[in-house]
Each structure stands twice: as C-alpha cells, then as structure tokens.
Design an enzyme around this catalytic site. Structure first.
Site, short mmCIF file in Angstrom:
data_model
loop_
_atom_site.label_atom_id
_atom_site.label_comp_id
_atom_site.label_asym_id
_atom_site.label_seq_id
_atom_site.Cartn_x
_atom_site.Cartn_y
_atom_site.Cartn_z
N HIS A 117 -6.99 9.82 -2.37
CA HIS A 117 -6.43 9.74 -1.01
C HIS A 117 -7.34 10.39 0.04
O HIS A 117 -7.52 9.85 1.13
CB HIS A 117 -5.05 10.40 -1.02
CG HIS A 117 -4.13 9.92 0.05
ND1 HIS A 117 -2.77 9.84 -0.12
CD2 HIS A 117 -4.37 9.51 1.32
CE1 HIS A 117 -2.21 9.39 0.99
NE2 HIS A 117 -3.16 9.18 1.88
N ASP A 159 0.85 -1.20 0.00
CA ASP A 159 0.00 0.00 0.00
C ASP A 159 0.88 1.25 0.00
O ASP A 159 1.60 1.51 0.96
CB ASP A 159 -0.90 0.01 1.24
CG ASP A 159 -1.88 1.17 1.21
OD1 ASP A 159 -2.87 1.08 0.47
OD2 ASP A 159 -1.64 2.18 1.91
N LYS A 217 -2.15 6.22 -4.39
CA LYS A 217 -3.26 7.16 -4.13
C LYS A 217 -2.98 8.53 -4.73
O LYS A 217 -1.84 9.00 -4.72
CB LYS A 217 -3.49 7.30 -2.62
CG LYS A 217 -3.44 5.99 -1.85
CD LYS A 217 -3.82 6.12 -0.39
CE LYS A 217 -3.51 4.85 0.39
NZ LYS A 217 -2.13 4.77 0.91
N1 LIG Z 1 -5.28 6.56 3.44
C1 LIG Z 1 -4.80 7.37 4.36
O1 LIG Z 1 -5.15 8.54 4.42
C2 LIG Z 1 -3.83 6.85 5.35
C3 LIG Z 1 -3.58 7.60 6.50
C4 LIG Z 1 -2.71 7.09 7.45
C5 LIG Z 1 -2.11 5.87 7.24
N2 LIG Z 1 -2.36 5.17 6.09
C6 LIG Z 1 -1.72 3.89 5.78
O2 LIG Z 1 -1.80 3.02 6.88
C7 LIG Z 1 -0.49 2.65 7.28
C8 LIG Z 1 -0.42 2.28 8.73
O3 LIG Z 1 -0.81 3.34 9.56
P1 LIG Z 1 0.01 3.86 10.81
O4 LIG Z 1 1.45 3.80 10.56
O5 LIG Z 1 -0.60 5.13 11.18
O6 LIG Z 1 -0.40 2.86 11.97
P2 LIG Z 1 -0.21 1.37 12.41
O7 LIG Z 1 0.04 0.42 11.30
O8 LIG Z 1 -1.39 1.14 13.27
O9 LIG Z 1 1.07 1.44 13.34
C9 LIG Z 1 2.35 1.50 12.83
C10 LIG Z 1 3.31 1.52 14.01
O10 LIG Z 1 3.23 0.29 14.73
C11 LIG Z 1 4.51 -0.31 14.83
N3 LIG Z 1 4.33 -1.76 14.69
C12 LIG Z 1 4.06 -2.43 13.54
N4 LIG Z 1 3.93 -3.75 13.79
C13 LIG Z 1 4.12 -3.91 15.12
C14 LIG Z 1 4.13 -5.05 15.96
N5 LIG Z 1 3.90 -6.26 15.47
N6 LIG Z 1 4.35 -4.86 17.28
C15 LIG Z 1 4.58 -3.64 17.77
N7 LIG Z 1 4.58 -2.52 17.02
C16 LIG Z 1 4.36 -2.65 15.70
C17 LIG Z 1 5.33 0.29 13.72
O11 LIG Z 1 6.69 0.37 14.09
P3 LIG Z 1 7.93 0.01 13.13
O12 LIG Z 1 7.63 0.48 11.74
O13 LIG Z 1 9.05 0.78 13.74
O14 LIG Z 1 8.11 -1.46 13.21
C18 LIG Z 1 4.73 1.69 13.60
O15 LIG Z 1 5.31 2.57 14.55
C19 LIG Z 1 0.39 3.80 6.81
O16 LIG Z 1 1.72 3.44 6.61
C20 LIG Z 1 -0.27 4.13 5.49
O17 LIG Z 1 0.16 3.27 4.45
C21 LIG Z 1 -3.21 5.64 5.16
#
Ligand SMILES: NC(=O)c1ccc[n+]([C@@H]2O[C@H](COP(=O)([O-])OP(=O)(O)OC[C@H]3O[C@@H](n4cnc5c(N)ncnc54)[C@H](OP(=O)(O)O)[C@@H]3O)[C@@H](O)[C@H]2O)c1
Ligand SMILES: *[C@@H]1O[C@H](CO)[C@@H](O)[C@H](O)[C@H]1NC(C)=O
Ligand SMILES: *[C@@H]1O[C@H](CO)[C@@H](O)[C@H](O)[C@H]1NC(C)=O
Length: 332
Positions: free
Chosen positions: A142, A87, A117
C-alpha cells in the site's frame, strides 16, 4: 453464511491453490489479456474506501468506519452495471463485505478482478502472508513505508530495503494466493531500487498512485510505460476536496459540452486514454454507472486537456508523511 472461494475475507482454499497460476500482468501477458477480456470493466474499477482519505492522512485508520452495508451495496451496483474490477485494501477493513457482495451477486470469482493492499504494519516478512483470502487478482504494497509490527513509525530497515517484504509477496504468487503483485505510492527512485534488486524474480506489475488533473505525473507515467509497469490512477477525479474544483474546470466543462458527456466522464476518459487503469470512488448508484461510460476523446480535445493538466505546478492531495511523523517526505 459461508463464503468459500468467492470471499476475500475467508480462509484460503486448497482447491484454488492447485489451480495453475496466471502470469503476472505485464509484457505479452498484458497484451493477451487486453485482447481477450472485456476491457473496459477491468480498466475502470470501482474504488472502495471505508473511511475518508482525511483519516488516512491523520493516520486514524482504525476508527473511521463508514456505514456497514454501504460498501457492499456499491459493489453490487457496480457489478450490475458492468464493473468487474474492485479496488480494496486491508486497511479499509471491508474485504469481507466486498467478498460477500461479490458472492451474493452471483458472479463467478474468476470473472471479477479483486485487488487488495498490504498495510504498513504488516511489512515484516512474518506478517505479509497473513492475508485471509481465497485468492486475490492483485496484491499491492500500500505504501513504501514499513511501520513496526506494533504499529509504531517507522521501520527504517524495511523501508530502505523493501525486498524482504517483496520476496514474501513473490512467494504468495508461487503458492497461488495472489495472481499479480505490485506496489502503490512508489516514486521512480523507490521503484528503480526494487526493480534492480539482484534477487527479484517478479517485477511489480502495477504502481497505484495519485493521478488527477492537479497531479498528472507525466514523468512517472512515461517511465512506468518504458519499464512495463501499469499505472493505476487513484483519486482520479481530484481526490480529497478537489473533485468539485476539477469537474468545474472550464476546459473540462467545454469538452463535456462539446461531446455531450459529463465532466466526470471527460476526466475518466482522459485517464483511460493516457493508458492507466482508473479507480473512481463512488457509493452513489447514478455516479457508479456514469463513471463506467468511457468515450474516446478526439485527439485535439485529449491534447488540450493534457496540456492544461501538465501546464501548472503539480499539487498532490494525499501525502501522509507528516501525519505519520516521518523524518522525510515519502515522495522525495
Ligand atoms: N493506494 C492508495 O494509497 C490510495 C489512496 C487514496 C485513494 N485510493 C483509492 O482511490 C479511490 C478514489 O480516491 P478518492 O476517493 O480520493 O477520489 P476520487 O475518486 O477522485 O473522488 C471520489 C469523490 O468523488 C465523488 N464522485 C464520484 N463520481 C462522481 C461523479 N461522477 N460526479 C461527481 N462526483 C463524483 C464521490 O462521491 P460519492 O461517493 O458520494 O458518489 C467521492 O466524494 C479510493 O477509494 C481508494 O480506493 C488509494
Ligand atoms: C479469517 O478467516 C477465518 C475463517 O474463515 C475467520 O474466522 C476470521 O475472522 C478471518 N479473519 C479476518 C481478519 O478476516
Ligand atoms: C541474493 O541471493 C543469494 C542466494 O540466496 C544470497 O546469497 C544474496 O545475499 C542475495 N542478495 C541480496 C542482496 O539479498
């Protein structure tokens, strides 16, 4: 280095244009795909982000680059452990790095599902198609907010009626540039408006939204199922600042202990069981691997977690309305 066909950051390839296009991912087609593809690697995607969600919130999407190489390495790790769905987004500014990583990993382009996006400043019909890729499996709007072409906020006309933008996305499907089209951060009201447009020919296949323990959105989920729109869960582990809090919830830890899996695996399995595509973000190899190990939660445990999630006031972690200076809340 040339990255034809495989790269997301390279010129569109005529050969790919002449390939028969697949139907959009909904209805029977979705069912067919589910039967015929290795399902899990598609359902759990490696989510990529090149800058912090904080920078999105502040609208500083131009300057916050993460270390180059980190994203490509994460993609390679993910493909090695079995992910087949990545993604990405234009605004993350790493499509080229992702494309290169897929190419270098030696996987066939058609075996990997690549999403990108359209950023807010490209909603103008003249700009939608400036996508510089071979083809994408999925292209999303997006945010439901159109900026002006110079990046200023906001274009009221194209925000109130996104159909001119959508029509260009439909054209990209016809041309073979993208296989499926959808939206992100659309609420029911905005989606209904787009769906009921008299001239729509391809309904959105996907709505990618914030979905996690603190913001479980059961209403949107049910509505989307009824309307054959697949929901993708972003920030599934809790998003900005809430991952630790989520993984430490007593209910999550109890289920993890009972099933002998990790708290992150409990949360991701719960999302899968709710019928969503899950987009956990990680650049840590051990976590990338951990996050793909999905378990079927016994019904009683699933329901216990679901009840806990929907049993409190919802809290959204990402809402850029204010930082963008919008005169309204984009989720209302
Ligand atoms: N469409 C949109 O508008 C939009 C907006 C926001 C986000 N997104 C997408 O959604 C994705 C994910 O969102 P997010 O980064 O906000 O939140 P998330 O996936 O809920 O959390 C990511 C965080 O959790 C940590 N993590 C991952 N796996 C883990 C595990 N097994 N145990 C402990 N910690 C863990 C990661 O650390 P490390 O990386 O350091 O391992 C990172 O700091 C984004 O990268 C993006 O692609 C889309
Ligand atoms: C688009 O593709 C061309 C040709 O491959 C390349 O020179 C250019 O840098 C690409 N632009 C973007 C934004 O990826
Ligand atoms: C739908 O398409 C028809 C035919 O091109 C056009 O006349 C009409 O204005 C369109 N309706 C809307 C609401 O855009």
């Amino acid at each position: 280095m040339t990255l034809p066909q495989y790269a997301m950051g390279t010129q569109y390839d005529e050969k790919m244009a002449s390939r028969p296009r697949e139907e959009t991912v909904h209805g029977e087609e979705r069912t067919r795909r589910k039967k015929h593809r290795a399902l899990l690697p598609m359902i759990v995607a490696l989510a990529i982000i090149y800058f912090t969600t904080n920078s999105v919130r502040r609208g500083l999407h131009h300057d916050h680059h993460a270390g180059r190489g980190e994203v490509g390495q994460a993609v390679k790790t993910a493909l090695d452990v079995g992910y087949r769905h990545i993604d990405d987004a234009r605004v993350y500014r790493n499509e080229e790095e992702v494309g290169a990583a897929v190419f270098e990993s030696g996987y066939k382009r058609e075996d990997v599902w690549l999403t990108s996006k359209l950023w807010n400043d490209h909603h103008d019909p003249r700009d939608v198609e400036t996508l510089n890729t071979t083809y994408l499996d999925l292209f999303l709007i997006h945010w439901p907010i159109a900026f002006n072409r110079d990046g200023s906020v906001y274009n009221k006309e194209l925000t109130d009626d996104p159909f001119p933008t959508w029509q260009k996305m439909e054209e990209m499907v016809a041309k073979g540039k993208v296989r499926n089209i959808g939206v992100s951060n659309f609420n029911i009201w905005r989606l209904s408006k787009l769906l009921s447009h008299p001239n729509i020919t391809i309904p959105p296949a996907i709505n990618q939204v914030e979905l996690n323990f603190y913001n479980p959105q059961p209403g949107l989920l049910a509505w989307a199922k009824e309307h054959n729109i697949l929901i993708e869960a972003y920030s599934p582990l809790g998003g900005d600042g809430q991952v630790g809090r989520t993984l430490n919830l007593p209910v999550v830890k109890e289920i993890a202990a009972e099933l002998d899996i990790t708290p992150a695996q409990v949360i991701i399995s719960w999302h899968v069981q709710r019928g969503t595509v899950v987009l956990p973000k990680s650049v840590t190899p051990a976590r990338i691997e951990e996050n793909l190990q999905v378990t079927r939660l016994p019904d009683a445990l699933f329901e216990k977690l679901e009840a806990a999630a929907v049993g409190h006031k919802p809290q959204r972690t990402l809402n850029p309305s204010e930082s963008w200076g919008l005169p309204f809340d984009l989720f209302e």
